[in-house]
Scaffold this motif. Structure first.
Motif, PDB file in Angstrom:
ATOM      1  N   UNK A 124      39.408  -7.156   2.516  1.00 11.95           N
ATOM      2  CA  UNK A 124      40.222  -6.335   1.621  1.00 11.95           C
ATOM      3  C   UNK A 124      39.824  -3.959   1.367  1.00 11.95           C
ATOM      4  N   UNK A 125      40.976  -3.553   1.257  1.00  9.68           N
ATOM      5  CA  UNK A 125      40.890  -2.045   1.885  1.00  9.68           C
ATOM      6  C   UNK A 125      41.344  -1.632   0.443  1.00  9.68           C
ATOM      7  N   UNK A 126      41.181  -0.096   0.256  1.00 12.26           N
ATOM      8  CA  UNK A 126      42.067   1.021  -0.222  1.00 12.26           C
ATOM      9  C   UNK A 126      42.172   2.067  -0.073  1.00 12.26           C
ATOM     10  N   UNK A 127      43.456   2.377  -1.314  1.00  8.91           N
ATOM     11  CA  UNK A 127      43.481   3.583  -0.408  1.00  8.91           C
ATOM     12  C   UNK A 127      43.230   5.042  -1.118  1.00  8.91           C
ATOM     13  N   UNK A 128      43.026   6.101  -0.251  1.00 10.29           N
ATOM     14  CA  UNK A 128      42.006   7.053  -0.787  1.00 10.29           C
ATOM     15  C   UNK A 128      42.539   8.395   0.297  1.00 10.29           C
ATOM     16  N   UNK A 129      41.722   9.452  -0.376  1.00 12.19           N
ATOM     17  CA  UNK A 129      42.455  10.891  -0.356  1.00 12.19           C
ATOM     18  C   UNK A 129      41.666  11.352   1.318  1.00 12.19           C
ATOM     19  N   UNK A 130      42.159  10.997   2.036  1.00 13.91           N
ATOM     20  CA  UNK A 130      41.354  11.157   3.818  1.00 13.91           C
ATOM     21  C   UNK A 130      40.168  12.686   3.653  1.00 13.91           C
ATOM     22  N   UNK A 131      39.339  12.107   3.637  1.00 16.35           N
ATOM     23  CA  UNK A 131      37.973  12.858   3.747  1.00 16.35           C
ATOM     24  C   UNK A 131      38.185  14.172   4.145  1.00 16.35           C
ATOM     25  N   UNK A 141      45.994  14.583  11.023  1.00 19.55           N
ATOM     26  CA  UNK A 141      46.257  13.304  10.399  1.00 19.55           C
ATOM     27  C   UNK A 141      46.492  13.720   9.206  1.00 19.55           C
ATOM     28  N   UNK A 142      47.193  11.825   8.434  1.00 20.74           N
ATOM     29  CA  UNK A 142      48.031  12.310   7.244  1.00 20.74           C
ATOM     30  C   UNK A 142      46.695  12.049   6.265  1.00 20.74           C
ATOM     31  N   UNK A 143      47.152  13.580   5.305  1.00 25.29           N
ATOM     32  CA  UNK A 143      46.378  13.337   3.880  1.00 25.29           C
ATOM     33  C   UNK A 143      45.763  11.682   3.131  1.00 25.29           C
ATOM     34  N   UNK A 144      46.109  10.463   3.533  1.00 25.55           N
ATOM     35  CA  UNK A 144      45.868   9.706   3.084  1.00 25.55           C
ATOM     36  C   UNK A 144      44.937   8.777   4.023  1.00 25.55           C
ATOM     37  N   UNK A 145      44.174   7.778   3.647  1.00 25.28           N
ATOM     38  CA  UNK A 145      43.821   7.220   3.734  1.00 25.28           C
ATOM     39  C   UNK A 145      43.294   6.019   3.897  1.00 25.28           C
ATOM     40  N   UNK A 146      43.073   4.435   4.586  1.00 23.91           N
ATOM     41  CA  UNK A 146      42.154   4.022   3.888  1.00 23.91           C
ATOM     42  C   UNK A 146      40.857   3.240   3.414  1.00 23.91           C
ATOM     43  N   UNK A 148      37.718   0.618   4.150  1.00 19.60           N
ATOM     44  CA  UNK A 148      37.432  -0.260   4.496  1.00 19.60           C
ATOM     45  C   UNK A 148      35.705  -1.362   3.180  1.00 19.60           C
ATOM     46  N   UNK A 149      35.191  -1.196   1.777  1.00 15.81           N
ATOM     47  CA  UNK A 149      34.029  -1.591   1.372  1.00 15.81           C
ATOM     48  C   UNK A 149      33.091  -2.236   2.604  1.00 15.81           C
ATOM     49  N   UNK A 150      33.081  -3.282   2.856  1.00 15.19           N
ATOM     50  CA  UNK A 150      33.189  -4.075   3.377  1.00 15.19           C
ATOM     51  C   UNK A 150      31.759  -3.640   4.388  1.00 15.19           C
ATOM     52  N   UNK A 151      32.664  -2.283   5.373  1.00 16.61           N
ATOM     53  CA  UNK A 151      31.483  -1.998   6.329  1.00 16.61           C
ATOM     54  C   UNK A 151      31.754  -0.614   6.323  1.00 16.61           C
ATOM     55  N   UNK A 152      32.398  -0.418   5.697  1.00 14.19           N
ATOM     56  CA  UNK A 152      32.511   1.435   5.487  1.00 14.19           C
ATOM     57  C   UNK A 152      33.563   2.493   6.101  1.00 14.19           C
ATOM     58  N   UNK A 153      33.818   1.401   7.110  1.00 14.43           N
ATOM     59  CA  UNK A 153      35.165   2.347   8.069  1.00 14.43           C
ATOM     60  C   UNK A 153      35.960   2.544   6.844  1.00 14.43           C
ATOM     61  N   UNK A 154      36.846   4.136   7.553  1.00 15.25           N
ATOM     62  CA  UNK A 154      37.721   4.319   7.032  1.00 15.25           C
ATOM     63  C   UNK A 154      39.108   4.196   8.891  1.00 15.25           C
TER      64      UNK A 154
END
Length: 267
Positions: A124-131, A141-146, A148-154
């Motif tokens: 699963x992944x969730x849309x977030x504001x790009x840090x 980079x775009x203002x929106x990132x994704x 991934x809670x499982x491994x903390x990747x963006x």
């Protein structure tokens, strides 16, 4: 006591391509600090450790993965390399290998052409504001990132394959983010999508080919492109080729492997 060790290049059909992984089959688990020290000594993006499970168990092997700095919950290329070792060096006669892992049950199947297919979770992944640190590390980079809670990747989606190939993020800023890593991806020019993966938080500046991130990339691009079977390239300097298929809650990730060396570790 000597322990066997193998090195295999994953997601490639030639030595010096793809992503090299060390594989160490063990009779029983060594202390975690020893496993981490071994991974650090190997100085590859991943070292996989395997312990054979009893015949009545639901899995065949317990697998764990370590970077030079940390244990990670999921790794594709070192699982592919481990399967190659089991099939080709440990006398495994079945067509499928079942692994027990921190990310649940995993499987690897070998076909007649030598391709190995990983049965991995659909993450699963969730849309977030790009840090802000990601914006500073990779301007434009775009203002929106994704996330991934499982491994903390963006994950960041760029507008072209060329943008992925030429990305030069500030690794110090990415490390300060305090997560595992950053995936950058875009539609491919000659395949469905391309990617690169930077993981300074896990002790890896850039991973040559990363099977596990395709547990996120394949579902994302399957939805965007409206297809379940996808051809992917990881466009690092070494490069890698992957065939992905979305299968509901699972993702099939297929690749080849090239054997490099074997030896012994004296502990």
């Amino acid at each position: 006591m000597p322990h066997s060790i193998y090195q295999v290049d994953a997601f490639t059909d030639r030595v010096f391509g793809g992503n090299p992984a060390a594989v160490m089959p063990l009779e029983q688990w060594l202390p975690d600090e020893t496993l981490l020290a071994l991974a650090n000594e190997n100085n590859l993006s991943e070292t996989a450790f395997l312990v054979r499970l009893p015949a009545h168990d639901e899995a065949d092997f317990h697998i764990r993965w370590f970077t030079p700095g940390v244990e990670v919950p999921l790794c594709g290329h070192a699982t592919l390399a481990s399967a190659w070792v089991i099939f080709n060096k440990l006398g495994w006669t079945g067509g499928t290998i079942r692994f027990h892992s921190k990310s649940g049950p995993l499987g690897v199947q070998q076909d007649a052409g030598g391709w190995l297919t990983l049965d991995f979770p659909n993450l699963a992944f969730e849309e977030r504001e790009t840090p802000m640190l990601v914006r500073e590390a990779l301007p434009g980079v775009p203002e929106t990132a994704f996330f991934v809670p499982n491994d903390t990747n963006y994950m960041i989606v760029l507008d072209s394959e060329a943008a992925v190939r030429t990305a030069r993020p500030d690794l110090r800023k990415l490390k300060a983010l305090g997560n595992q890593g950053l995936i950058v991806t875009a539609r491919g020019d000659e395949c469905d999508f391309v990617s690169r993966y930077f993981a300074p938080g896990a002790g890896i500046d850039e991973d040559p080919v990363t099977g596990s991130i395709h547990s996120v990339l394949a579902p994302y691009w399957a939805e965007v492109l409206g297809k379940s079977r996808l051809d992917a390239r990881q466009v690092s300097e070494r490069g890698g080729v992957l065939r992905c298929e979305l299968k509901g809650e699972r993702v099939a990730i297929a690749g080849q492997a090239a054997f490099f060396m074997e030896g012994w570790v004296q502990l």
